[in-house]
Write an enzyme that holds these catalytic residues in place. Structure first.
Site, PDB file in Angstrom:
ATOM      1  N   SER A 172      10.248  -8.676  55.255  1.00 31.13           N
ATOM      2  CA  SER A 172       9.194  -9.467  55.905  1.00 31.13           C
ATOM      3  C   SER A 172       8.776  -8.914  57.253  1.00 31.13           C
ATOM      4  O   SER A 172       7.614  -9.054  57.639  1.00 31.13           O
ATOM      5  CB  SER A 172       9.651 -10.917  56.052  1.00 31.13           C
ATOM      6  OG  SER A 172      10.884 -10.989  56.729  1.00 31.13           O
ATOM      7  N   HIS A 214       6.904 -11.468  49.884  1.00 34.17           N
ATOM      8  CA  HIS A 214       5.813 -10.618  50.390  1.00 34.17           C
ATOM      9  C   HIS A 214       5.303  -9.639  49.343  1.00 34.17           C
ATOM     10  O   HIS A 214       4.521  -8.741  49.665  1.00 34.17           O
ATOM     11  CB  HIS A 214       6.270  -9.893  51.662  1.00 34.17           C
ATOM     12  CG  HIS A 214       6.575 -10.853  52.756  1.00 34.17           C
ATOM     13  ND1 HIS A 214       5.605 -11.415  53.561  1.00 34.17           N
ATOM     14  CD2 HIS A 214       7.755 -11.425  53.122  1.00 34.17           C
ATOM     15  CE1 HIS A 214       6.174 -12.267  54.394  1.00 34.17           C
ATOM     16  NE2 HIS A 214       7.482 -12.297  54.141  1.00 34.17           N
ATOM     17  N   LYS A 239       1.863 -17.369  50.518  1.00 34.16           N
ATOM     18  CA  LYS A 239       1.469 -16.155  51.254  1.00 34.16           C
ATOM     19  C   LYS A 239       0.265 -15.542  50.541  1.00 34.16           C
ATOM     20  O   LYS A 239      -0.843 -16.061  50.663  1.00 34.16           O
ATOM     21  CB  LYS A 239       2.676 -15.227  51.388  1.00 34.16           C
ATOM     22  CG  LYS A 239       3.819 -15.933  52.141  1.00 34.16           C
ATOM     23  CD  LYS A 239       4.955 -15.019  52.458  1.00 34.16           C
ATOM     24  CE  LYS A 239       6.194 -15.765  52.927  1.00 34.16           C
ATOM     25  NZ  LYS A 239       6.047 -16.455  54.219  1.00 34.16           N
TER      26      LYS A 239
HETATM   27  C1  LIG Z   1      11.064 -13.109  52.795  1.00 38.01           C
HETATM   28  C2  LIG Z   1      10.749 -14.571  52.895  1.00 38.01           C
HETATM   29  N1  LIG Z   1      11.390 -15.435  52.105  1.00 38.01           N
HETATM   30  C3  LIG Z   1      11.143 -16.757  52.167  1.00 38.01           C
HETATM   31  C4  LIG Z   1      10.230 -17.279  53.052  1.00 38.01           C
HETATM   32  C5  LIG Z   1      10.022 -18.760  53.103  1.00 38.01           C
HETATM   33  O1  LIG Z   1       8.925 -19.116  52.347  1.00 38.01           O
HETATM   34  P1  LIG Z   1       8.136 -20.484  52.657  1.00 38.01           P
HETATM   35  O2  LIG Z   1       7.221 -20.188  53.802  1.00 38.01           O
HETATM   36  O3  LIG Z   1       7.425 -20.784  51.375  1.00 38.01           O
HETATM   37  O4  LIG Z   1       9.169 -21.501  53.006  1.00 38.01           O
HETATM   38  C6  LIG Z   1       9.529 -16.411  53.908  1.00 38.01           C
HETATM   39  C7  LIG Z   1       8.508 -16.843  54.881  1.00 38.01           C
HETATM   40  O5  LIG Z   1       8.203 -17.888  55.226  1.00 38.01           O
HETATM   41  C8  LIG Z   1       9.802 -15.027  53.825  1.00 38.01           C
HETATM   42  O6  LIG Z   1       9.176 -14.170  54.640  1.00 38.01           O
END
Ligand SMILES: Cc1ncc(COP(=O)(O)O)c(C=O)c1O
Length: 365
Positions: free
Chosen positions: A157, A185, A216
């Protein structure tokens, strides 16, 4: 938190000014697409705005099942399961797969939600160096008993680089470990069909759980886990963040289905995203910025110190570009950065304007 007036487009209205957005995860630029908005509005009128209960009580609406079928088809797995967010999916899934007496192997740059899932599970946590296969192999070779799970982002990320999934899954077979890949991502972005890195590499049968978000590139909200049928059944019965929470609102599920239609019908968005990333990466390096990695849609512009990073972010905003600074604990000390993310809907002129703002902002520092 800077209030954004108006929708999430390539430009955001902040404090009465229109500024170029360079830090959104709305990679395909569809968060404000009419097809998603209309699908959500129709679902709100036809089905209401709430699901009324958890999935295991009366909240399991047909639209949830339809969306799960669509996601499973995209991911190349027999089934999938919706969660209310990626954070909930990660903590609930890890804690359902391993527990006290088990081991979880976690890349040192994994997202916070994976880290929290490891902690919540009460399994012994073995952190391995970022994308360091030798370190992972070494730690797997010391067997302590119990179940074993390797967890990794697919596209990281904060760095935008890809995990060596082929090598990780080979080690998993050799050392009898499950593998969980977070495609937050990569979903909608990576691969010919936008399925993510696992499907792109043909590793669906070797990865126990693929997780991803709907918030996203898919432009909405929510998350999924895609897996074999027995794994999904296990999660339905053991993932507490699935069991003990209200099901996704129907308009959110409808928007996700509309987003999947766009992902299938408009592959040019993925091509455009890639060419924008390459253009920005080349441009920033040409004016002297350090941008490591292979120019995925996430470009880490490394500054180093947190204060300097936040000053650069402020200068960029003065010059019309909203690109947030990222500092510890989100990234390791000394690696504070501007996490620049491109969108498929940015024009070539937008990218060139961003590069020019970076040039002027630095000389003004
Ligand atoms: C790699 C990764 N996993 C999980 C999440 C969490 O997802 P959510 O925003 O749907 O809670 C994020 C970002 O928010 C992320 O960058």
């Amino acid at each position: 938190m800077r209030p954004v007036d108006g929708p999430q487009g390539t430009h955001l209205e902040i404090d009465g000014r229109s500024v170029l957005s360079l830090c959104s995860n709305n990679y395909l630029g569809i968060a404000n697409h009419p097809a998603l908005a209309e699908a959500a509005a129709r679902a709100a009128v036809d089905l209401g705005v709430g699901s009324g209960a958890s999935r295991l009580i009366s909240g399991s609406m047909r639209i949830h099942h339809d969306l799960e079928d669509r996601i499973a088809e995209l991911k190349g797995t027999p089934r999938s399961l919706l969660f209310t967010s990626g954070y909930q999916a990660n903590i609930g899934t890890i804690a359902a797969l391993v527990g006290a007496g088990d081991e979880v192997f976690s890349d040192e740059l994994n997202h916070a939600s994976l880290i929290d899932g490891c902690r919540l599970s009460q399994a012994s946590i073995r952190v391995y160096g970022h994308n360091n296969i030798d370190d992972l192999a070494d730690q797997l070779s010391r067997r302590h008993g119990g179940r074993r799970l390797i967890v990794t982002d697919s596209i990281f990320s904060m760095d935008g680089d890809a995990a060596p999934l082929r090598e990780i899954t080979e080690l998993a077979v050799r050392h009898d470990a499950m593998v969980m890949v977070d495609e937050a991502h990569a979903t909608g972005v990576i691969g010919a069909r936008g399925s993510g890195l696992v499907e792109e590499l043909g590793l669906q049968d070797r990865v126990t759980v693929q997780m991803g978000t709907l918030g996203k590139a898919l432009g909405g909200f929510g998350a999924y886990v895609a897996a074999r049928s027995d794994v999904i059944d296990h999660l339905v019965n053991h993932a507490r963040t699935f069991i003990f929470t209200t099901a996704l609102p129907p308009p959110v599920a409808a928007a996700a289905i509309a987003a999947l239609d766009l992902v299938a019908k408009e592959p040019e968005r993925r091509q455009r995203l890639r060419s924008n990333a390459t253009r920005l990466g080349h441009g920033l390096r040409a004016i002297g910025y350090s941008v490591p990695g292979s120019d995925s849609h996430i470009l880490p512009v490394i500054v180093g110190e947190a204060d300097e990073t936040m000053q650069l972010s402020t200068k960029l905003l003065e010059h019309g570009v909203f690109a947030h600074g990222i500092r510890p604990p989100t990234v390791p000390p000394g690696t504070s950065r501007i996490r620049a993310t491109v969108m498929a809907t940015h024009s070539g002129n937008d990218i060139d304007a961003a590069i020019e703002a970076f040039r002027v902002a630095r000389s003004a520092q």
